[in-house]
Write a protein that holds these residues in place. Structure first.
Motif, PDB file in Angstrom:
ATOM      1  N   ARG A   1       0.848  -1.195   0.000  1.00  0.00           N
ATOM      2  CA  ARG A   1       0.000   0.000   0.000  1.00  0.00           C
ATOM      3  C   ARG A   1       0.878   1.238   0.000  1.00  0.00           C
ATOM      4  O   ARG A   1       1.934   1.260   0.628  1.00  0.00           O
ATOM      5  CB  ARG A   1      -0.888   0.022   1.223  1.00  0.00           C
ATOM      6  N   GLY A   2       0.435   2.247  -0.738  1.00  0.00           N
ATOM      7  CA  GLY A   2       1.152   3.514  -0.736  1.00  0.00           C
ATOM      8  C   GLY A   2       2.371   3.564  -1.642  1.00  0.00           C
ATOM      9  O   GLY A   2       3.118   4.536  -1.594  1.00  0.00           O
ATOM     10  N   LEU A   3       2.601   2.535  -2.455  1.00  0.00           N
ATOM     11  CA  LEU A   3       3.730   2.585  -3.381  1.00  0.00           C
ATOM     12  C   LEU A   3       3.567   3.827  -4.256  1.00  0.00           C
ATOM     13  O   LEU A   3       2.504   4.026  -4.839  1.00  0.00           O
ATOM     14  CB  LEU A   3       3.778   1.313  -4.234  1.00  0.00           C
ATOM     15  N   PRO A   4       4.593   4.679  -4.364  1.00  0.00           N
ATOM     16  CA  PRO A   4       4.419   5.996  -4.994  1.00  0.00           C
ATOM     17  C   PRO A   4       4.463   6.010  -6.526  1.00  0.00           C
ATOM     18  O   PRO A   4       4.589   7.070  -7.131  1.00  0.00           O
ATOM     19  CB  PRO A   4       5.575   6.799  -4.413  1.00  0.00           C
ATOM     20  N   PHE A   5       4.374   4.872  -7.156  1.00  0.00           N
ATOM     21  CA  PHE A   5       4.356   4.806  -8.615  1.00  0.00           C
ATOM     22  C   PHE A   5       3.648   3.525  -9.021  1.00  0.00           C
ATOM     23  O   PHE A   5       3.463   2.626  -8.209  1.00  0.00           O
ATOM     24  CB  PHE A   5       5.773   4.856  -9.202  1.00  0.00           C
ATOM     25  N   ASN A   6       3.235   3.465 -10.298  1.00  0.00           N
ATOM     26  CA  ASN A   6       2.553   2.287 -10.821  1.00  0.00           C
ATOM     27  C   ASN A   6       3.111   1.966 -12.203  1.00  0.00           C
ATOM     28  O   ASN A   6       3.029   2.789 -13.106  1.00  0.00           O
ATOM     29  CB  ASN A   6       1.044   2.548 -10.916  1.00  0.00           C
TER      30      ASN A   6
END
Length: 197
Positions: free
Chosen positions: A16-21
Motif C-alpha cells: 500500500r502507498g507505493l508511490p508509482f505504478n
C-alpha cells in the motif's frame, strides 16, 4: 538460500502507498552476437521497423532501436563488444504514466537501498528514466516520456536529443515537444530549492 515455497510467494503483493505504478513492459534491450544479422531478422522476418542506430563510437558494439507500434522503441539490440556478451539481456524497461512517478520511484528505490545506475534522460527516444539493479544484478529501467513515432515514420533527429545525467537537469532542459512540468507541488518545490538529489 531459503527454500522456495510457492504458497508463500503467492501471498506476496503490491505494498500500500507505493508511490508509482508500472503501466507496461516498455522495452527490452538484448545483447546480440551479430548486430546486423539480428537487425535483419527482427526487420525482415518479424516486421519491426528501425527508429535509430548508434555507431560503435557512441555505444561499443553499436546499437539498433526497433519499433512495432508508435513507441520509439520496444526492442533494442546491442552488438557484441568482444567480451562474449552476445545472447544475453542488456536491460528491461517498464513504463510509468507520469514524470512525477519517475521522481517518486527514484526516492523509493533509494530508500529501499537499491543500487541506482543512472537517472536522467537518454538520447534516442528521449525518455526520462531511473535505472537500477535487481537483487540478481539485472539492469532495470523505469521511464516516462518515450518519443512516439507516427505513421510517417519520422523520428526525432539526433540534434534534438537532450541527454541529461540527472532527473533535475532532464526537467530543466527538455527537448522540443516534451513537457517536463512536475504536477506534484512538493516535488516542484524540492526541484526549485535544489534539494532534490
Amino acid at each position: 538460500m531459503a527454500d522456495y515455497d510457492p504458497e508463500r510467494v503467492r501471498k506476496l503483493g503490491r505494498p500500500r502507498g507505493l508511490p508509482f505504478n508500472i503501466g507496461k513492459i516498455g522495452h527490452v534491450v538484448l545483447n546480440v552476437r551479430d548486430i546486423e544479422c539480428s537487425a535483419r531478422f527482427y526487420t525482415e522476418i518479424l516486421g519491426f521497423r528501425i527508429s535509430d542506430t548508434y555507431p560503435e563510437e557512441m555505444v561499443p558494439g553499436g546499437m539498433v532501436f526497433l519499433r512495432c507500434n508508435g513507441d520509439h522503441h520496444c526492442l533494442a539490440l546491442v552488438g557484441d563488444k568482444g567480451d562474449s556478451n552476445g545472447k544475453s539481456l542488456h536491460h528491461l524497461a517498464f513504463e510509468l504514466a507520469t514524470l512525477d512517478e519517475v521522481f517518486r520511484a527514484r526516492d523509493h528505490l533509494k530508500q529501499a537501498g537499491v543500487t541506482i545506475t543512472f537517472n536522467g534522460r537518454r538520447r534516442a527516444g528521449c525518455q526520462v528514466a531511473v535505472e537500477f539493479l535487481d537483487p540478481d544484478g539485472h539492469h532495470l529501467e523505469l521511464y516516462w516520456g518515450l518519443d512516439q513515432v507516427g505513421s510517417d515514420g519520422r523520428v526525432r533527429p539526433e540534434e534534438e536529443w537532450r541527454q541529461m545525467l540527472t532527473l533535475e537537469d532532464a526537467v530543466k532542459i527538455a527537448p522540443q515537444g516534451q513537457d517536463t512540468t512536475l504536477h506534484d507541488a512538493a516535488l516542484r518545490s524540492r526541484l526549485e530549492a535544489g534539494t532534490d538529489r
